[in-house]
Structure formats: C-alpha cells, structure tokens
Design a protein around this motif. Structure first.
Motif, mmCIF file in Angstrom:
data_model
loop_
_atom_site.group_PDB
_atom_site.id
_atom_site.type_symbol
_atom_site.label_atom_id
_atom_site.label_comp_id
_atom_site.label_asym_id
_atom_site.label_seq_id
_atom_site.Cartn_x
_atom_site.Cartn_y
_atom_site.Cartn_z
ATOM 1 N N PRO A 194 0.832 -1.214 0.000
ATOM 2 C CA PRO A 194 0.000 0.000 0.000
ATOM 3 C C PRO A 194 0.862 1.258 0.000
ATOM 4 C CG PRO A 194 -0.838 -1.594 1.584
ATOM 5 C CD PRO A 194 0.489 -2.117 1.115
ATOM 6 N N LYS A 232 -4.970 2.030 0.391
ATOM 7 C CA LYS A 232 -4.994 0.604 0.059
ATOM 8 C C LYS A 232 -4.807 0.376 -1.445
ATOM 9 C CE LYS A 232 -7.967 -0.423 4.024
ATOM 10 N NZ LYS A 232 -9.304 -0.899 4.472
ATOM 11 N N ASN A 272 -5.469 -2.906 -5.987
ATOM 12 C CA ASN A 272 -6.001 -2.596 -4.671
ATOM 13 C C ASN A 272 -5.489 -3.648 -3.695
ATOM 14 O OD1 ASN A 272 -7.954 -0.307 -5.109
ATOM 15 N ND2 ASN A 272 -8.784 -1.784 -6.575
ATOM 16 N N ASP A 276 -6.214 -5.040 0.036
ATOM 17 C CA ASP A 276 -7.219 -4.929 1.087
ATOM 18 C C ASP A 276 -7.419 -6.300 1.737
ATOM 19 O OD1 ASP A 276 -9.126 -3.762 2.699
ATOM 20 O OD2 ASP A 276 -10.398 -3.052 1.066
#
Length: 350
Positions: A276, A286, A292, A294
C-alpha cells in the motif's frame, strides 16, 4: 482399475458432494445476479492452488445475434490493464533501464513545469496530482492523439494537489506510464506488452480493444437505459495503457499463475507492486502499483476491477488462500468486483 478401500468411499463421496454443492452455489448465485441486474453475458474462472477448479460461461456474448458466451469469449477488461502496465514498468526496472523513483521528465518530452516533481512511483500509485482525462473533452479514440499531443493537452490542466500529498484515481498517470514504456524500450506499447508479457505467458487471445480490429470471439458491449439493453456508445475515450486491453478468463488465469512464480516479475518487484502506498503525511492508502490491497472477511485480498463502455471485469486474488476469482461481463454496471468477491467467500477454506 484399482478399487479404493471401502473406508475411503465416504471420504471421496463427501469431497465430491462438497465440490458439487460449491459449484451449484456459484451457479445459482451468478445466474440470479445476472437476472436481477440484467447482465447479458458473463464468464468465470476460479483458480485454487494453481489449478482451475471452475470455468463457466453464462448468457450472451451478442444479444442481437443470440450468440452465447463461452470461456473463449473476449471481453474488454478496462482498468485491469493497469496491472499489466505496472508490470511493464517493473520489467524495465528489473533490467536497470529505469527506476520507479525517476522523475517522469527524464523519460517524457516537453512535460509542464508543474509536473517537475512527479515520479514514476506517483503515477503507479495515483498520487501524482495530475488531473485525470476521464470526462474531459478532446481525448476520444478517433482523435488518435500522439504522445506529444496528449501531454500538451492534459498538461494545460492545473494540478489537483502536489505530488504525494493525496490519492486520487488517475487514468492520465497510466497513459503516461505507457508512453514511458515506449520511450525507454524503443517499442510501441502493444508490441512491448506482447513480446514481454502476453507471448511468454501464452496469452494468445489478449490484445487491444481497437474497434476496427477483427477479434475472434469478441463480445459486444451493452449499456442500459430504463432497463432496456442498448449497444454501447461508439464515441469511446482513448484509454490506451490505462484500460484498453481485451482478454479472456483463460488468459487472465495464465497471468494469475505467472504472479505466483518469479517467471515474469521477481519477488522484490511483486512486493513493491502489492505494498500500500504511503502519502506525504505518513498515511497509507490501500493501493499499490495497479492493484487494490485490502482484505475480505479477514482474508488478504489483492485485486482490481475494470470498466469501459459496455463492459465490466474483475480479478480478485487471495494469496493466503491460494485462490483467485476472475469475472468478465458485457454490462456497463460496475458489478464484477462485487460478484467476484462473493464467489470467493463460497470458496474460502473454513
């Protein structure tokens, strides 16, 4: 054929029943969602431990001609393209031809003064502050803007924040990364991606979405107005290296498999890609390099969705579960990521 001992039969039967129930649960869920959201066509691939455990195709690739989807159906994957562009940059970094901390002015000509402190890393992580061309006039595909014209046009727009000060999704940044790939490699972006990524991984159906191309098994894209399907708008934005790849669930499964090894990107590159981003105030967002980063129900989740006119797609990876779910659709509704994540929950190891 050697017969299994009698005491193994209940175990084998139980495993088969579990797999069938899981498959039925996925089918039932996706079919109901397609009906509820009026999704014309959808293809699915579920990979666990490097092996495909389910491939499925539902609905229609072309509504007018009543052509059913099949696993080989080619869909536009939109912003999933960004992870391929990021990989291209990292491949060049592995070869020592650039650093992700280079100022972009080292690799692009005639950049505006306002971009002086923008680095490649800022582009990869949507922290550059450069305005996204999304929604702006003058970036349609039919204009065939050159690299110089694109930089000149978007360079007139004021910065939205200073580099690294904030995070805002920016297609412009990934177009610029595509130009950097071209300038550093000396090759056209599509030629570079084909030679460096698609061909080595056997992604033979993956190509650019150019409307004029004749692409075997290409799905038609659809939008909805008042619950009525319509052919997608033909006045397309040129999304280039930010979103112009078209592919299949089978080819994206090959990409997923490659990410589980060092065949293409080494461990250090992948660690950077999936870390991140930290902005200037020390806070993290994030998002890595085109992914992405997460969690879903406590399971680490690395993924990305993608949308273009008439298409929506998603690839969701769960590395700790050795699980990946890929969904491609020909609808304008941004639903593929929600569907992929729900399917993943059916497959999590309890």
């Amino acid at each position: 054929m050697k017969q299994l001992p009698w005491f193994c039969a209940p175990i084998v039967t139980g495993l088969l029943a579990s797999q069938i129930a899981q498959a039925d649960q996925v089918d039932t869920y996706l079919k109901s969602q397609m009906q509820q959201h009026r999704i014309p066509g959808l293809t699915l691939k579920i990979i666990r431990d490097g092996k495909t455990i389910k491939t499925a195709a539902y609905g229609l690739a072309n509504v007018e001609l009543n052509v059913p989807t099949k696993p080989e159906t080619v869909f536009e994957i939109g912003s999933i393209t960004k992870q391929f562009t990021a990989a291209g940059i990292l491949l060049l970094a592995q070869e020592g031809k650039l650093s992700v901390d280079d100022k972009i002015s080292q690799h692009l000509k005639n950049t505006p003064e306002a971009w002086a402190n923008v680095t490649i890393r800022h582009l990869l992580t949507h922290t550059s502050g450069i305005k996204s061309y999304t929604g702006l006039e003058g970036f349609q595909i039919w204009r065939h803007l050159t690299q110089e014209q694109f930089i000149q046009s978007i360079g007139k727009e004021p910065m939205e924040f200073q580099p690294g000060d904030s995070w805002k999704y920016c297609n412009t940044g990934f177009n610029l990364l595509g130009y950097i790939i071209e300038n550093v490699s000396g090759k056209n972006y599509w030629e570079f991606m084909s030679e460096s990524v698609f061909q080595p991984l056997g992604m033979t159906a993956t190509t650019k979405r150019q409307p004029s191309l004749v692409i075997p098994n290409r799905a038609s894209g659809y939008e909805q107005t008042n619950h009525v399907w319509m052919n997608r708008d033909s006045d397309l934005t040129e999304v280039f290296s930010a979103g112009a790849i078209a592919s299949t669930v089978g080819d994206l499964a090959k990409w997923d498999t490659a990410l589980d090894s060092d065949r293409l990107l080494n461990a250090a590159s992948k660690e950077q890609m999936w870390t991140p981003v930290k902005i200037n105030d020390g806070k993290t967002r994030k998002y890595g390099f085109g992914w992405n980063v997460d969690a879903l129900e406590g399971h680490k989740n690395i993924g990305h969705g993608g949308s273009t006119s008439g298409f929506n797609a998603s690839i969701q990876r769960f590395p700790d579960d050795r699980l990946a779910v890929i969904i491609l659709t020909n609808t304008d509704e941004e639903i593929a990521t929600a569907l992929a994540k729900k399917v993943a929950t059916f497959c999590f190891r309890k």
